[in-house]
Structures are given as structure tokens and as C-alpha cells.
Design a protein around this motif. Sequence first.
Motif, PDB file in Angstrom:
ATOM      1  N   GLU A  19       1.059  -0.874   0.090  1.00 47.69           N
ATOM      2  CA  GLU A  19      -0.001  -0.048  -0.348  1.00 47.69           C
ATOM      3  C   GLU A  19       0.719   0.929   0.259  1.00 47.69           C
ATOM      4  OE1 GLU A  19      -4.164  -1.083   2.191  1.00 47.69           O
ATOM      5  OE2 GLU A  19      -2.281  -0.641   3.714  1.00 47.69           O
ATOM      6  N   LEU A  20       2.094   1.047   0.369  1.00 49.37           N
ATOM      7  CA  LEU A  20       3.276   2.071   0.872  1.00 49.37           C
ATOM      8  C   LEU A  20       3.979   2.752  -0.639  1.00 49.37           C
ATOM      9  CD1 LEU A  20       4.268   4.372   3.477  1.00 49.37           C
ATOM     10  CD2 LEU A  20       5.955   2.517   3.284  1.00 49.37           C
ATOM     11  N   ILE A  21       4.088   1.797  -1.409  1.00 53.49           N
ATOM     12  CA  ILE A  21       4.493   2.239  -2.296  1.00 53.49           C
ATOM     13  C   ILE A  21       3.228   2.081  -3.605  1.00 53.49           C
ATOM     14  CG2 ILE A  21       6.506   1.127  -1.718  1.00 53.49           C
ATOM     15  CD1 ILE A  21       6.158  -1.428  -3.170  1.00 53.49           C
ATOM     16  N   ASP A  22       2.540   1.753  -3.217  1.00 53.96           N
ATOM     17  CA  ASP A  22       1.487   2.007  -4.536  1.00 53.96           C
ATOM     18  C   ASP A  22       1.096   3.661  -4.576  1.00 53.96           C
ATOM     19  OD1 ASP A  22      -0.876   1.954  -6.203  1.00 53.96           O
ATOM     20  OD2 ASP A  22      -1.744   0.766  -4.926  1.00 53.96           O
ATOM     21  N   PRO A  23       1.082   3.962  -5.927  1.00 53.10           N
ATOM     22  CA  PRO A  23       0.978   5.573  -5.847  1.00 53.10           C
ATOM     23  C   PRO A  23      -0.403   6.003  -6.220  1.00 53.10           C
ATOM     24  CG  PRO A  23       1.813   4.225  -7.831  1.00 53.10           C
ATOM     25  CD  PRO A  23       1.714   3.539  -6.684  1.00 53.10           C
ATOM     26  N   ASN A  24      -1.015   4.944  -6.137  1.00 54.61           N
ATOM     27  CA  ASN A  24      -2.418   4.733  -6.348  1.00 54.61           C
ATOM     28  C   ASN A  24      -3.393   4.488  -5.550  1.00 54.61           C
ATOM     29  OD1 ASN A  24      -2.739   4.888  -9.613  1.00 54.61           O
ATOM     30  ND2 ASN A  24      -2.269   3.001  -9.534  1.00 54.61           N
ATOM     31  N   ALA A  25      -3.160   4.531  -3.722  1.00 58.10           N
ATOM     32  CA  ALA A  25      -3.182   4.490  -2.931  1.00 58.10           C
ATOM     33  C   ALA A  25      -3.539   5.607  -2.274  1.00 58.10           C
ATOM     34  CB  ALA A  25      -2.827   3.102  -2.415  1.00 58.10           C
ATOM     35  N   SER A  26      -4.058   6.225  -1.866  1.00 60.10           N
ATOM     36  CA  SER A  26      -3.775   7.294  -0.941  1.00 60.10           C
ATOM     37  C   SER A  26      -3.766   7.455   0.630  1.00 60.10           C
ATOM     38  CB  SER A  26      -4.887   8.481  -0.967  1.00 60.10           C
ATOM     39  OG  SER A  26      -6.329   7.496  -0.750  1.00 60.10           O
ATOM     40  N   ALA A  27      -3.833   5.937   1.389  1.00 59.05           N
ATOM     41  CA  ALA A  27      -3.780   5.605   2.408  1.00 59.05           C
ATOM     42  C   ALA A  27      -3.500   4.851   2.814  1.00 59.05           C
ATOM     43  CB  ALA A  27      -5.408   5.984   3.041  1.00 59.05           C
ATOM     44  N   VAL A  28      -2.628   4.104   4.220  1.00 55.30           N
ATOM     45  CA  VAL A  28      -2.049   3.073   3.828  1.00 55.30           C
ATOM     46  C   VAL A  28      -2.353   2.517   5.926  1.00 55.30           C
ATOM     47  CG1 VAL A  28      -0.618   4.322   5.263  1.00 55.30           C
ATOM     48  CG2 VAL A  28       0.633   2.050   4.322  1.00 55.30           C
ATOM     49  N   THR A  29      -2.165   1.350   6.230  1.00 59.17           N
ATOM     50  CA  THR A  29      -1.947   0.542   6.871  1.00 59.17           C
ATOM     51  C   THR A  29      -1.926   0.699   7.893  1.00 59.17           C
ATOM     52  OG1 THR A  29      -4.099  -0.464   6.050  1.00 59.17           O
ATOM     53  CG2 THR A  29      -3.778  -1.636   7.969  1.00 59.17           C
ATOM     54  N   VAL A  30      -1.518   1.500   9.055  1.00 59.48           N
ATOM     55  CA  VAL A  30      -0.309   1.815  10.374  1.00 59.48           C
ATOM     56  C   VAL A  30      -0.966   1.052  11.517  1.00 59.48           C
ATOM     57  CG1 VAL A  30       1.162   3.512   9.280  1.00 59.48           C
ATOM     58  CG2 VAL A  30      -1.322   4.439  10.502  1.00 59.48           C
ATOM     59  N   ARG A  31      -0.102   0.838  12.636  1.00 59.51           N
ATOM     60  CA  ARG A  31      -0.196   1.134  13.870  1.00 59.51           C
ATOM     61  C   ARG A  31       0.976   1.677  14.493  1.00 59.51           C
ATOM     62  NH1 ARG A  31      -0.897  -5.274  16.430  1.00 59.51           N
ATOM     63  NH2 ARG A  31      -1.339  -5.036  14.254  1.00 59.51           N
ATOM     64  N   PHE A  32      -0.706   2.471  15.169  1.00 59.57           N
ATOM     65  CA  PHE A  32       1.010   3.284  15.943  1.00 59.57           C
ATOM     66  C   PHE A  32       1.271   2.998  16.744  1.00 59.57           C
ATOM     67  CE2 PHE A  32      -2.120   6.344  13.628  1.00 59.57           C
ATOM     68  CZ  PHE A  32      -0.985   7.398  12.980  1.00 59.57           C
ATOM     69  N   HIS A  33       2.956   3.899  17.593  1.00 57.58           N
ATOM     70  CA  HIS A  33       2.973   2.920  18.665  1.00 57.58           C
ATOM     71  C   HIS A  33       4.059   4.192  19.454  1.00 57.58           C
ATOM     72  CE1 HIS A  33       4.233  -1.044  17.818  1.00 57.58           C
ATOM     73  NE2 HIS A  33       4.069  -0.408  16.502  1.00 57.58           N
ATOM     74  N   ALA A  34       2.930   4.643  20.401  1.00 56.90           N
ATOM     75  CA  ALA A  34       2.720   6.105  21.173  1.00 56.90           C
ATOM     76  C   ALA A  34       2.068   5.532  22.325  1.00 56.90           C
ATOM     77  CB  ALA A  34       2.071   6.654  20.713  1.00 56.90           C
ATOM     78  N   GLY A  35       3.501   5.114  23.113  1.00 58.73           N
ATOM     79  CA  GLY A  35       3.221   4.988  24.947  1.00 58.73           C
ATOM     80  C   GLY A  35       3.879   2.896  25.218  1.00 58.73           C
ATOM     81  N   GLU A  36       3.330   2.538  25.836  1.00 59.11           N
ATOM     82  CA  GLU A  36       3.552   0.951  26.195  1.00 59.11           C
ATOM     83  C   GLU A  36       3.131  -0.102  25.255  1.00 59.11           C
ATOM     84  OE1 GLU A  36       4.180  -0.290  30.095  1.00 59.11           O
ATOM     85  OE2 GLU A  36       4.451   1.913  31.198  1.00 59.11           O
ATOM     86  N   GLU A  37       2.265   0.352  24.781  1.00 55.22           N
ATOM     87  CA  GLU A  37       1.617  -0.700  23.595  1.00 55.22           C
ATOM     88  C   GLU A  37       1.723  -0.069  22.475  1.00 55.22           C
ATOM     89  OE1 GLU A  37      -2.390  -2.122  25.548  1.00 55.22           O
ATOM     90  OE2 GLU A  37      -1.370  -2.697  27.350  1.00 55.22           O
ATOM     91  N   ALA A  38       1.416  -1.187  21.610  1.00 56.84           N
ATOM     92  CA  ALA A  38       0.918  -0.872  19.925  1.00 56.84           C
ATOM     93  C   ALA A  38      -0.420  -0.643  20.562  1.00 56.84           C
ATOM     94  CB  ALA A  38       1.652  -1.747  18.943  1.00 56.84           C
ATOM     95  N   GLY A  39      -0.901   0.403  18.569  1.00 57.45           N
ATOM     96  CA  GLY A  39      -2.501   1.179  19.198  1.00 57.45           C
ATOM     97  C   GLY A  39      -3.076  -0.389  18.325  1.00 57.45           C
ATOM     98  N   GLU A  40      -3.994   0.076  17.637  1.00 55.85           N
ATOM     99  CA  GLU A  40      -5.095  -1.387  17.314  1.00 55.85           C
ATOM    100  C   GLU A  40      -4.538  -0.867  15.254  1.00 55.85           C
ATOM    101  OE1 GLU A  40      -6.986  -3.680  17.648  1.00 55.85           O
ATOM    102  OE2 GLU A  40      -6.203  -3.063  19.506  1.00 55.85           O
TER     103      GLU A  40
END
Length: 68
Positions: A19-40
Motif C-alpha cells: 500500500e505504501l509504495i502504490d502511488p494509486n493508494a492514498s492511504a496506508v494501514t498502520v499501527r501507531f506506537h505511542a506509549g507502552e502498547e502498540a495501537g490497533e
Amino acid sequence: MFLKNVSNGDLAEVLNSSELIDPNASAVTVRFHAGEEAGEPTVEAKSGLVFPSGEALPKCWLDPHYRS
């Protein structure tokens, strides 16, 4: 791969590099790492993400017409 959220500086782990390298995709699925646990997993616009160094994502990842 980790990227950084422009608005708050949180690290975001990219879950699907295709998704990240696809220029036709405007969004990407991520998991935020803020604090002690990884987010959804969440979908974030590529325009709001940069490399941890602050460098912008390559234009060829963002614009399907980058050659014109």
C-alpha cells in the motif's frame, strides 16, 4: 517499516508495504506506537506521514502521474 505522523510525531508501523509504495493508494494501514502498547491497526492518509528523520515520502509513492 516505521514512519512518523506529521501532526503529533507518533511512530507508525506500516503493516502493508505494498500500500505504501502504490502511488494509486492514498492511504496506508498502520499501527501507531505511542506509549507502552502498540495501537490497533488504522488507515492513515499518506500525506500525513513522513520518514522518522522528517524527510517527505518519495513522490513516486504518492502521485500516480509523477512522471508527467
